[in-house]
Design a protein around this motif. Structure first.
Motif, short mmCIF file in Angstrom:
data_model
loop_
_atom_site.label_atom_id
_atom_site.label_comp_id
_atom_site.label_asym_id
_atom_site.label_seq_id
_atom_site.Cartn_x
_atom_site.Cartn_y
_atom_site.Cartn_z
N THR A 49 0.79 -1.35 -0.01
CA THR A 49 0.04 0.02 -0.13
C THR A 49 0.87 1.44 -0.10
O THR A 49 0.67 2.18 -0.75
N HIS A 99 -7.66 -0.32 0.48
CA HIS A 99 -7.27 -1.37 -0.40
C HIS A 99 -8.60 -2.77 -0.07
O HIS A 99 -9.68 -2.21 0.73
N VAL A 169 -5.14 -7.56 3.70
CA VAL A 169 -5.24 -8.63 2.53
C VAL A 169 -4.31 -9.94 2.96
O VAL A 169 -4.71 -10.95 2.55
N SER A 170 -3.51 -9.78 3.50
CA SER A 170 -2.52 -11.05 3.94
C SER A 170 -3.07 -11.73 4.78
O SER A 170 -3.16 -13.00 4.55
N THR A 193 2.74 -5.45 5.37
CA THR A 193 3.47 -6.37 5.22
C THR A 193 5.05 -6.05 4.88
O THR A 193 5.77 -6.86 4.43
#
Ligand code: ASP
Length: 328
Positions: A49, A99, A169-170, A193
């Motif tokens: 991001t 996101h 997301v991860s 991340t």
């Protein structure tokens, strides 16, 4: 009478003031921006991001003639920053690069979420699609995805998966992978991340599902290994990494995205100016080259409008809600 007269004078002043404010609003939008803009990034520096936001806003700042200052605000899978952005003044000077997690998966995962992605934000524009990869520390025993599946199933209580907090997301994409494999390994949360990748490179965690952007330099540098990319086709930035379908796990398909949002009520001319600046950035050869080198998917013209982003957010919430709600 006197009182009435005073009131009517006060009323008259208020009406004039309201008129001036109404006149000032379009002028403010027309001159926008007259000072620097803050771009909130809801994860740590060095993550996808952050990297995407820096590449695109670097060019947007040239178009807009003002600096765009990145502020990394971490915590709660990106929802701390997104809550803050939802409450910021809606004058175009505070924006957020959100996101798939902050603006979709968070809805079913956080029952007390302090914002709603659709009601509290003006969609500005999509920046990039980001395929998801299954990654591991370089000395993790399994050599390919088939061995990884066998190994994870046999050792699920002993291994761990790094992620960027619940709803990131991860986190969400590895939860999807876990449900496909029927395993529940330990999750290790980080503020993004970026730091999770550092831990993977250092061999402190076993594996991770991450957006492609910060993985490409590490995979190509041999500091981590990639088992597969969860998209229909291989990515040109990683031609040797097989798709999950090629590697034997077609049920795991995942691609995330990053986009810019403004607080609800940000004037339409300001949103339009920002969107134009995004489109210019995405058409710039240097920006394009950088995003493509890092494996991003650049949105086509139809997908770049605020309306297209609004539709994406709606469809992503609808997609993730039934998947994530039963899991809690
Ligand atoms: N990849 C995100 C970042 O750190 C975090 C996440 O959603 O996994 O930029």
């Amino acid at each position: 009478m006197k009182l009435y007269g005073r009131r009517s004078m006060a009323g008259g002043c208020l009406a004039i003031l309201a008129g001036l404010v109404a006149l000032a609003a379009p002028a403010q939008a027309q001159n926008y921006p007259t000072r620097s803009i803050t771009m909130i990034v809801p994860f740590a520096a060095g993550g996808p991001t952050d990297v995407i936001a820096r590449i695109v806003t670097g060019h947007m700042a040239q178009t807009l003639g003002q600096a765009i200052i990145i502020e990394n605000v971490v915590g709660a899978g990106g929802t701390t920053a997104t809550t803050r952005a939802s409450k910021a003044a809606n004058d175009g000077y505070t924006l957020i690069t959100g996101h798939m997690g902050t603006h979709a998966a968070s809805v079913p995962l956080y029952p007390k979420l302090a914002y709603h992605p659709e009601k509290d934000f003006e969609p500005v524009g999509l920046l990039a699609g980001t395929p998801i990869l299954i990654l591991a520390r370089k000395d993790f025993a399994p050599k390919d995805l088939k061995e990884f599946i066998t190994y994870v199933k046999a050792n699920e209580t002993k291994i761990n998966a790094a992620h960027a907090g619940v709803g990131s997301v991860s986190n969400v994409s590895c939860e999807l992978l876990n449900s496909v494999l029927g395993v529940k390994p330990v999750g290790v949360p980080f503020n993004g991340t970026g730091p999770a990748m550092n831990a993977l490179v250092a061999g402190q965690v076993d594996y991770m599902c991450d957006q492609i952007v910060n993985a490409v330099p590490q995979i190509n540098g041999g500091t981590i290994k990639a088992y597969a990319i969860a998209t229909a086709e291989r990515n040109p930035s990683l031609p040797d990494v097989p798709t999950t379908t090629e590697a034997g796990l077609p049920a795991f398909q995942a691609q995330a995205w990053n986009a810019i949002f403004a607080p609800k009520g940000t004037p339409a001319p300001i949103v339009a100016k920002l969107n134009e600046a995004i489109v210019k950035a995405l058409d710039d050869e240097t920006v394009k080259k950088r995003l493509l080198e890092l494996g991003s998917v650049i949105p086509g013209p139809k997908d770049r409008t605020p309306e297209a982003l609004a539709a994406l957010v709606k469809s992503e919430i609808a997609k993730w809600t039934p998947v994530l709600k039963p899991a809690g």
